[in-house]
Design a protein around this motif. Structure first.
Motif, PDB file in Angstrom:
ATOM      1  N   ARG A 151       0.834  -1.214   0.000  1.00 29.11           N
ATOM      2  CA  ARG A 151       0.000   0.000   0.000  1.00 29.11           C
ATOM      3  C   ARG A 151       0.861   1.255   0.000  1.00 29.11           C
ATOM      4  O   ARG A 151       0.478   2.265  -0.579  1.00 29.11           O
ATOM      5  CB  ARG A 151      -0.932   0.007   1.204  1.00 29.11           C
ATOM      6  CG  ARG A 151      -2.075  -0.987   1.038  1.00 29.11           C
ATOM      7  CD  ARG A 151      -3.056  -0.921   2.168  1.00 29.11           C
ATOM      8  NE  ARG A 151      -3.712   0.387   2.183  1.00 29.11           N
ATOM      9  CZ  ARG A 151      -4.479   0.809   3.174  1.00 29.11           C
ATOM     10  NH1 ARG A 151      -4.676   0.025   4.232  1.00 29.11           N
ATOM     11  NH2 ARG A 151      -5.046   1.987   3.134  1.00 29.11           N
ATOM     12  N   LEU A 152       2.022   1.207   0.644  1.00 33.37           N
ATOM     13  CA  LEU A 152       2.919   2.360   0.636  1.00 33.37           C
ATOM     14  C   LEU A 152       3.556   2.556  -0.736  1.00 33.37           C
ATOM     15  O   LEU A 152       3.848   3.685  -1.133  1.00 33.37           O
ATOM     16  CB  LEU A 152       4.018   2.189   1.695  1.00 33.37           C
ATOM     17  CG  LEU A 152       3.571   2.313   3.142  1.00 33.37           C
ATOM     18  CD1 LEU A 152       4.717   1.940   4.078  1.00 33.37           C
ATOM     19  CD2 LEU A 152       3.090   3.719   3.435  1.00 33.37           C
ATOM     20  N   LEU A 153       3.792   1.471  -1.464  1.00 34.73           N
ATOM     21  CA  LEU A 153       4.450   1.560  -2.765  1.00 34.73           C
ATOM     22  C   LEU A 153       3.522   2.004  -3.885  1.00 34.73           C
ATOM     23  O   LEU A 153       3.971   2.607  -4.859  1.00 34.73           O
ATOM     24  CB  LEU A 153       5.075   0.207  -3.136  1.00 34.73           C
ATOM     25  CG  LEU A 153       6.254  -0.243  -2.280  1.00 34.73           C
ATOM     26  CD1 LEU A 153       6.691  -1.637  -2.676  1.00 34.73           C
ATOM     27  CD2 LEU A 153       7.411   0.734  -2.415  1.00 34.73           C
ATOM     28  N   VAL A 154       2.235   1.704  -3.759  1.00 37.64           N
ATOM     29  CA  VAL A 154       1.275   2.064  -4.803  1.00 37.64           C
ATOM     30  C   VAL A 154       0.788   3.483  -4.542  1.00 37.64           C
ATOM     31  O   VAL A 154       0.263   3.771  -3.464  1.00 37.64           O
ATOM     32  CB  VAL A 154       0.086   1.072  -4.833  1.00 37.64           C
ATOM     33  CG1 VAL A 154      -0.981   1.530  -5.810  1.00 37.64           C
ATOM     34  CG2 VAL A 154       0.571  -0.318  -5.191  1.00 37.64           C
ATOM     35  N   PRO A 155       0.968   4.381  -5.537  1.00 39.66           N
ATOM     36  CA  PRO A 155       0.541   5.769  -5.316  1.00 39.66           C
ATOM     37  C   PRO A 155      -0.974   5.898  -5.246  1.00 39.66           C
ATOM     38  O   PRO A 155      -1.709   5.070  -5.765  1.00 39.66           O
ATOM     39  CB  PRO A 155       1.106   6.508  -6.543  1.00 39.66           C
ATOM     40  CG  PRO A 155       1.305   5.461  -7.564  1.00 39.66           C
ATOM     41  CD  PRO A 155       1.543   4.171  -6.839  1.00 39.66           C
ATOM     42  N   LEU A 192      -4.814  -8.773   1.537  1.00 37.66           N
ATOM     43  CA  LEU A 192      -4.004  -8.379   0.398  1.00 37.66           C
ATOM     44  C   LEU A 192      -2.603  -8.972   0.507  1.00 37.66           C
ATOM     45  O   LEU A 192      -2.070  -9.518  -0.457  1.00 37.66           O
ATOM     46  CB  LEU A 192      -3.931  -6.855   0.325  1.00 37.66           C
ATOM     47  CG  LEU A 192      -2.921  -6.237  -0.633  1.00 37.66           C
ATOM     48  CD1 LEU A 192      -3.399  -6.425  -2.066  1.00 37.66           C
ATOM     49  CD2 LEU A 192      -2.720  -4.776  -0.319  1.00 37.66           C
ATOM     50  N   GLY A 193      -2.008  -8.883   1.672  1.00 36.08           N
ATOM     51  CA  GLY A 193      -0.668  -9.426   1.885  1.00 36.08           C
ATOM     52  C   GLY A 193      -0.624 -10.938   1.778  1.00 36.08           C
ATOM     53  O   GLY A 193       0.314 -11.510   1.212  1.00 36.08           O
ATOM     54  N   LEU A 235      -3.061  -5.566  -5.509  1.00 38.94           N
ATOM     55  CA  LEU A 235      -3.632  -4.250  -5.196  1.00 38.94           C
ATOM     56  C   LEU A 235      -3.950  -3.475  -6.479  1.00 38.94           C
ATOM     57  O   LEU A 235      -5.005  -2.846  -6.583  1.00 38.94           O
ATOM     58  CB  LEU A 235      -2.684  -3.449  -4.313  1.00 38.94           C
ATOM     59  CG  LEU A 235      -3.154  -2.062  -3.880  1.00 38.94           C
ATOM     60  CD1 LEU A 235      -4.480  -2.131  -3.132  1.00 38.94           C
ATOM     61  CD2 LEU A 235      -2.094  -1.394  -3.020  1.00 38.94           C
ATOM     62  N   LEU A 236      -3.064  -3.526  -7.456  1.00 38.01           N
ATOM     63  CA  LEU A 236      -3.326  -2.831  -8.719  1.00 38.01           C
ATOM     64  C   LEU A 236      -4.534  -3.431  -9.435  1.00 38.01           C
ATOM     65  O   LEU A 236      -5.345  -2.693 -10.013  1.00 38.01           O
ATOM     66  CB  LEU A 236      -2.090  -2.875  -9.614  1.00 38.01           C
ATOM     67  CG  LEU A 236      -0.910  -2.025  -9.139  1.00 38.01           C
ATOM     68  CD1 LEU A 236       0.312  -2.287 -10.006  1.00 38.01           C
ATOM     69  CD2 LEU A 236      -1.254  -0.553  -9.113  1.00 38.01           C
TER      70      LEU A 236
END
Length: 86
Positions: A20-24, A37-38, A76-77
Protein backbone atom coordinates in the motif's frame (compact mmCIF):
# COMPACT_ATOMS: atom_id res chain seq x y z
CA UNK A 1 -1.64 -24.43 14.18
CA UNK A 2 -2.45 -21.21 16.04
CA UNK A 3 1.14 -20.02 15.61
CA UNK A 4 0.85 -20.54 11.82
CA UNK A 5 -2.31 -18.42 11.67
CA UNK A 6 -0.70 -15.67 13.72
CA UNK A 7 2.48 -15.68 11.62
CA UNK A 8 0.51 -15.61 8.32
CA UNK A 9 -1.56 -12.71 9.67
CA UNK A 10 1.48 -10.69 10.74
CA UNK A 11 3.36 -11.50 7.53
CA UNK A 12 0.29 -10.56 5.47
CA UNK A 13 -0.07 -7.29 7.36
CA UNK A 14 3.58 -6.39 6.74
CA UNK A 15 3.51 -7.33 3.03
CA UNK A 16 0.15 -5.63 2.48
CA UNK A 17 1.19 -2.45 4.28
CA UNK A 18 4.41 -2.20 2.26
CA UNK A 19 2.45 -2.75 -0.95
CA UNK A 20 0.00 0.00 0.00
CA UNK A 21 2.92 2.36 0.64
CA UNK A 22 4.45 1.56 -2.77
CA UNK A 23 1.27 2.06 -4.80
CA UNK A 24 0.54 5.77 -5.32
CA UNK A 25 -2.83 7.19 -4.46
CA UNK A 26 -5.25 6.50 -1.65
CA UNK A 27 -6.61 2.99 -1.23
CA UNK A 28 -9.80 2.91 0.78
CA UNK A 29 -9.28 -0.48 2.41
CA UNK A 30 -9.00 -1.30 6.09
CA UNK A 31 -6.60 -3.42 8.11
CA UNK A 32 -8.38 -6.70 7.42
CA UNK A 33 -8.28 -6.08 3.67
CA UNK A 34 -4.60 -5.12 4.02
CA UNK A 35 -3.90 -8.43 5.75
CA UNK A 36 -5.83 -10.35 3.08
CA UNK A 37 -4.00 -8.38 0.40
CA UNK A 38 -0.67 -9.43 1.88
CA UNK A 39 -1.67 -13.08 2.26
CA UNK A 40 -3.03 -13.31 -1.29
CA UNK A 41 0.02 -11.39 -2.49
CA UNK A 42 2.24 -13.98 -0.80
CA UNK A 43 0.61 -16.71 -2.85
CA UNK A 44 0.89 -14.68 -6.06
CA UNK A 45 4.49 -13.72 -5.31
CA UNK A 46 5.35 -17.32 -4.45
CA UNK A 47 3.86 -18.47 -7.74
CA UNK A 48 5.75 -15.81 -9.69
CA UNK A 49 9.02 -16.65 -7.94
CA UNK A 50 8.51 -20.37 -8.62
CA UNK A 51 8.61 -19.54 -12.34
CA UNK A 52 12.11 -18.09 -11.98
CA UNK A 53 15.16 -20.37 -12.26
CA UNK A 54 16.22 -19.90 -8.62
CA UNK A 55 12.71 -20.56 -7.25
CA UNK A 56 11.87 -19.66 -3.70
CA UNK A 57 13.19 -21.00 -0.44
CA UNK A 58 10.89 -22.42 2.23
CA UNK A 59 10.46 -20.57 5.50
CA UNK A 60 11.28 -16.93 6.19
CA UNK A 61 13.77 -15.52 3.75
CA UNK A 62 14.17 -11.92 2.58
CA UNK A 63 13.47 -13.00 -1.00
CA UNK A 64 10.12 -14.42 0.13
CA UNK A 65 9.16 -11.06 1.66
CA UNK A 66 10.15 -9.27 -1.55
CA UNK A 67 8.12 -11.75 -3.59
CA UNK A 68 5.15 -11.31 -1.27
CA UNK A 69 5.30 -7.52 -1.59
CA UNK A 70 5.55 -7.76 -5.39
CA UNK A 71 2.57 -10.12 -5.42
CA UNK A 72 0.62 -7.82 -3.10
CA UNK A 73 1.34 -4.84 -5.36
CA UNK A 74 0.04 -6.82 -8.35
CA UNK A 75 -3.10 -7.83 -6.43
CA UNK A 76 -3.63 -4.25 -5.20
CA UNK A 77 -3.33 -2.83 -8.72
CA UNK A 78 -5.85 -5.39 -9.97
CA UNK A 79 -8.18 -4.54 -7.07
CA UNK A 80 -7.91 -0.81 -7.80
CA UNK A 81 -8.60 -1.31 -11.51
CA UNK A 82 -11.63 -3.54 -10.81
CA UNK A 83 -13.20 -1.30 -8.18
CA UNK A 84 -12.35 1.99 -9.93
CA UNK A 85 -15.41 4.11 -10.66
CA UNK A 86 -15.89 4.80 -14.36
Amino acid sequence: MLWNIISWTVFGLIAGAIARLLVPGRQSIGWIMTILLGIIGSFVGGFLFSLLPFGSEPGFHPANLIGSVIGAVVVLLIYISVTKKA
